[in-house]
Design a protein around this motif. Structure first.
Motif, PDB file in Angstrom:
ATOM      1  N   VAL A   1       0.903  -0.996   0.254  1.00 26.92           N
ATOM      2  CA  VAL A   1      -0.093  -0.165   0.028  1.00 26.92           C
ATOM      3  C   VAL A   1       0.827   1.465  -0.042  1.00 26.92           C
ATOM      4  N   PRO A   2       1.141   1.814  -0.917  1.00 30.62           N
ATOM      5  CA  PRO A   2       1.250   3.359  -1.143  1.00 30.62           C
ATOM      6  C   PRO A   2       1.342   4.529   0.550  1.00 30.62           C
ATOM      7  N   VAL A   3       2.167   4.329   1.322  1.00 30.89           N
ATOM      8  CA  VAL A   3       1.400   5.384   2.282  1.00 30.89           C
ATOM      9  C   VAL A   3       2.321   6.905   1.217  1.00 30.89           C
ATOM     10  N   ALA A   4       3.425   7.452   1.432  1.00 31.52           N
ATOM     11  CA  ALA A   4       3.534   8.786   0.166  1.00 31.52           C
ATOM     12  C   ALA A   4       4.213   8.572  -0.428  1.00 31.52           C
ATOM     13  N   HIS A   5       3.941   9.631  -0.999  1.00 30.62           N
ATOM     14  CA  HIS A   5       4.364   9.575  -3.029  1.00 30.62           C
ATOM     15  C   HIS A   5       5.130  10.883  -2.490  1.00 30.62           C
TER      16      HIS A   5
END
Length: 205
Positions: free
Chosen positions: A81-85
């Motif tokens: 799951v992407p948390v911060a981009h």
């Protein structure tokens, strides 16, 4: 999403593996065949259309089928799951809006000083990462195609070569961003869990 301008991405990954034999492998294979349409799933590659999203998280690297029944399985469920981009736009926005006080996150807290030490760095990042590289290429084309005197063309190319190296200034700015400036990743463990928990119904449907 387009990640062509990406500098960094933080992902939350989890993996749960199992190695089943005999009746346990047969039960797991039957369950996978019923839910996912295949008794040896490997991500999206082996799934039929319309398979539940949870099946895409399963990857089996060893399946032994005897008489149509799974006799051995070695699989793992993987979730990312992407948390911060973090992109250039994100860096500029954070540098421009980050208050001097770490406790100031929304701009309305009593601790806010309304002093923004990162704004010079944000302006430097915009100039040397967005404006100057394109301006340099435009000037290079002009010095090459315009009917200039040899001395003017030589001087123009000399100064372009001299100042062209400053397109690497954004690397220095990002080093300052990570090492010196007080820009916080203010996602707590609770926020991360909420982000993952919000996607659980989609994965389990």
């Amino acid at each position: 999403a387009d990640k062509s301008d990406s500098m960094m991405e933080i992902d939350l990954s989890a993996s749960l593996g199992y190695h089943a034999h005999g009746l346990l492998a047969a039960a797991a294979g039957a369950l996978e065949a019923s839910a996912c349409g295949t008794d040896c799933p490997f991500g999206d590659e082996t799934l039929p259309p319309g398979a539940p999203p949870a099946c895409a998280t399963l990857e089996c690297d060893a399946c032994t089928i005897v008489a149509g029944v799974a006799a051995e399985q070695r699989c793992a469920g993987k979730l990312e799951v992407p948390v911060a981009h973090m992109s250039y736009l994100y860096a500029v926005t954070q540098l421009w809006g980050q208050d001097l006080s770490p406790a100031c996150q929304t701009g309305t807290e009593p601790e806010c000083t309304h002093i923004y030490p990162g704004r010079p760095a944000a302006a430097t990042l915009v100039v040397f990462s967005f404006i100057w590289p394109h301006l340099k290429l435009l000037l290079l084309q002009l010095f090459f195609y315009l009917p200039l005197r040899p001395a003017a063309r030589r001087n123009g190319n000399y100064w372009l070569a001299f100042f062209g190296k400053w397109t690497l200034a954004d690397v220095l700015v990002m080093t300052c961003l990570l090492g010196l400036l007080n820009i916080n990743a203010h996602s707590s463990i609770g926020d991360v869990w909420s982000s993952v928990r919000a996607q659980q119904p989609q994965l389990c449907n």
